[in-house]
Design a protein around this motif. Structure first.
Motif, mmCIF file in Angstrom:
data_model
loop_
_atom_site.group_PDB
_atom_site.id
_atom_site.type_symbol
_atom_site.label_atom_id
_atom_site.label_comp_id
_atom_site.label_asym_id
_atom_site.label_seq_id
_atom_site.Cartn_x
_atom_site.Cartn_y
_atom_site.Cartn_z
ATOM 1 N N ILE A 257 0.856 -1.188 0.000
ATOM 2 C CA ILE A 257 0.000 0.000 0.000
ATOM 3 C C ILE A 257 0.894 1.240 0.000
ATOM 4 C CG2 ILE A 257 -1.868 1.173 1.213
ATOM 5 C CD1 ILE A 257 -2.539 -1.615 0.185
ATOM 6 N N PHE A 258 0.416 2.299 -0.649
ATOM 7 C CA PHE A 258 1.159 3.556 -0.649
ATOM 8 C C PHE A 258 1.434 4.024 0.777
ATOM 9 C CE2 PHE A 258 1.813 4.884 -4.880
ATOM 10 C CZ PHE A 258 0.775 4.386 -5.649
ATOM 11 N N ARG A 259 2.667 4.499 1.018
ATOM 12 C CA ARG A 259 3.093 5.030 2.317
ATOM 13 C C ARG A 259 3.029 3.960 3.400
ATOM 14 N NH1 ARG A 259 -0.326 9.389 0.654
ATOM 15 N NH2 ARG A 259 0.888 11.139 -0.154
ATOM 16 N N SER A 260 3.197 2.701 3.023
ATOM 17 C CA SER A 260 3.214 1.628 4.005
ATOM 18 C C SER A 260 4.336 0.656 3.677
ATOM 19 C CB SER A 260 1.881 0.877 4.018
ATOM 20 O OG SER A 260 1.981 -0.287 4.819
ATOM 21 N N GLY A 261 5.022 0.201 4.693
ATOM 22 C CA GLY A 261 6.082 -0.787 4.492
ATOM 23 C C GLY A 261 5.601 -2.196 4.732
ATOM 24 N N ILE A 262 4.294 -2.352 4.866
ATOM 25 C CA ILE A 262 3.729 -3.662 5.179
ATOM 26 C C ILE A 262 3.097 -4.240 3.919
ATOM 27 C CG2 ILE A 262 2.064 -4.905 6.616
ATOM 28 C CD1 ILE A 262 2.299 -2.628 8.644
ATOM 29 N N TYR A 263 3.216 -5.565 3.769
ATOM 30 C CA TYR A 263 2.609 -6.270 2.643
ATOM 31 C C TYR A 263 1.383 -7.033 3.146
ATOM 32 C CZ TYR A 263 6.783 -5.147 -0.023
ATOM 33 O OH TYR A 263 7.790 -4.474 -0.666
ATOM 34 N N TYR A 264 0.335 -6.996 2.344
ATOM 35 C CA TYR A 264 -0.942 -7.605 2.728
ATOM 36 C C TYR A 264 -1.374 -8.660 1.714
ATOM 37 C CZ TYR A 264 -1.332 -3.437 5.702
ATOM 38 O OH TYR A 264 -1.104 -2.455 6.632
ATOM 39 N N GLN A 265 -2.373 -9.451 2.140
ATOM 40 C CA GLN A 265 -3.009 -10.413 1.246
ATOM 41 C C GLN A 265 -4.514 -10.129 1.262
ATOM 42 O OE1 GLN A 265 -3.501 -15.269 0.565
ATOM 43 N NE2 GLN A 265 -2.317 -14.510 2.252
ATOM 44 N N TYR A 266 -5.130 -10.182 0.094
ATOM 45 C CA TYR A 266 -6.558 -9.931 -0.024
ATOM 46 C C TYR A 266 -7.230 -11.021 -0.851
ATOM 47 C CZ TYR A 266 -5.372 -5.253 1.579
ATOM 48 O OH TYR A 266 -4.910 -4.186 2.313
#
Length: 122
Positions: A102-111
């Motif tokens: 996500i923009f401005r985030s250092g975290i990776y997600y799953q959807y």
């Protein structure tokens, strides 16, 4: 916030074709892999096909030569062209976006998407 929405399921006769589409929307910077899973009644969810951001694809053995996964990185979309469909392909098909930055985030997600029903029957 990210939304993943599938479309294109339905009823088709054996030997027929369907095309599933999936779009991920929101404040997405990048997506590592996009994939299609399916879950038949009474069975576990299984990976059908996956495509990386570089275009590398992989398929479960039962769909090789019949299904084709494709992706548009610019639009954050993935499609699954399904040909020569068999009754055993009947399942709910789910779109998955993994390694979503996500923009401005250092975290990776799953959807996950909500799923779309594919029924192969005469």
């Amino acid at each position: 916030q990210v939304n993943v929405v599938e479309s294109g399921g339905g009823l088709v006769q054996p030997g027929g074709s369907l095309r599933l589409s999936c779009a991920a929307s929101g404040t997405i910077f990048s997506i590592n892999t996009m994939a299609w899973y399916r879950q038949a009644p009474g069975k576990q969810r299984e990976l059908v096909a996956v495509v990386t951001s570089k275009g590398t694809t992989n398929y479960t053995d039962s769909v090789k030569g019949r299904f084709t996964i494709s992706r548009d990185n610019a639009k954050n979309t993935v499609s699954l062209q399904m040909n020569s469909l068999k009754p055993e392909d009947t399942a709910v098909y789910y779109c998955n976006a993994d390694g979503v930055k996500i923009f401005r985030s250092g975290i990776y997600y799953q959807y996950w998407g909500q799923g779309t029903q594919v029924t192969v029957s005469s």
